[in-house]
Write an enzyme that holds these catalytic residues in place. Structure first.
Site: not given
Length: 244
Positions: A151, A153-155
């Protein structure tokens, strides 16, 4: 009579997405609310205070064909996009030491790859007239998040997209900015609320969760700010958590 300004909201059935829909409707936009959950969109349309200026489109950001179809439908109907707000996202706990490839793939596919697909297809329409893109990232994209590496890393990737697209799309009259919410009082946070209240809120100077409308207020500002010189920014709205 001037053409209506058109705003596209992904993840519009979620807590922040709904608040953004309400604010942009009040601001005079024709709002196209998109979400993968058809029933939630129907409910959103029923409770909308300004239904004539609200359209709903079922779209799954994790499915590029779904994004292509939605963009084509919108282009045929309105021929323009003035504002794009990418609220669609999921949170899932994943331990750094646990093999959970399915969860990792789901989080990255929706939060990061989905944002890329949406920006590509709706941004191509926006490039004709210019406009504003606002990505809803997370403070976790700056600080990381234990038990939620994918999460975070995605943000963080969404912040990098914001900066990259701000450079690339500026010649088209498109500004690209991001907001980085902290802990917001939404259904997504509900399962973790007690734990967050005990262990995280003491580190938040304001000692409370954000309300969705507080985040939506900053998004509305970025979506309607007249100067294109504000671009490539990532604005925390976390009650001061990032300065601790």
């Amino acid at each position: 009579m001037s053409e209506p300004r058109v705003a596209i909201i992904t993840g519009a059935a979620g807590g922040i997405g709904r608040a953004v829909v309400r604010r942009l409707l009040r601001g005079g936009f024709h709002v196209v609310a998109t979400d993968h959950a058809a029933e939630s969109l129907r409910e959103l349309a029923q409770v909308s205070e300004d239904q004539p200026r609200l359209s709903c489109e079922v779209m799954d950001v994790a499915d590029v064909d779904s994004v292509r179809r939605a963009a084509a439908n919108l282009d045929a109907a309105w021929h323009r996009v003035d504002v794009l707000v990418t609220c669609a996202g999921v949170f899932q706990q994943v331990s750094a030491l646990k093999d959970d490839a399915e969860a990792v793939e789901r989080v990255l596919r929706i939060n990061l790859t989905g944002t890329l697909h949406v920006t590509t297809h709706f941004g191509a329409i926006m490039a004709r007239t210019g406009g504003r893109i606002v990505h809803v990232s997370s403070i976790a994209g700056l600080t990381g998040a234990a038990l939620a590496g994918p999460y975070a890393a995605s943000k963080a990737g969404m912040v990098a997209l914001t900066q990259s697209h701000a450079r690339e799309l500026a010649p088209h009259g498109i500004s690209v900015n991001a907001v980085l919410p902290g802990y917001v009082d939404t259904p997504m946070a509900a399962p973790m609320r007690a734990t967050l209240q005990q262990f995280v809120m003491p580190r938040v100077p304001l000692r409370r969760f954000a309300q969705p409308d507080e985040v939506a207020e900053v998004i509305e500002f970025l979506a309607t700010c007249k100067t294109p010189y504000l671009t490539g920014t990532a604005i925390p709205i976390d009650g001061g958590l990032h300065v601790g």
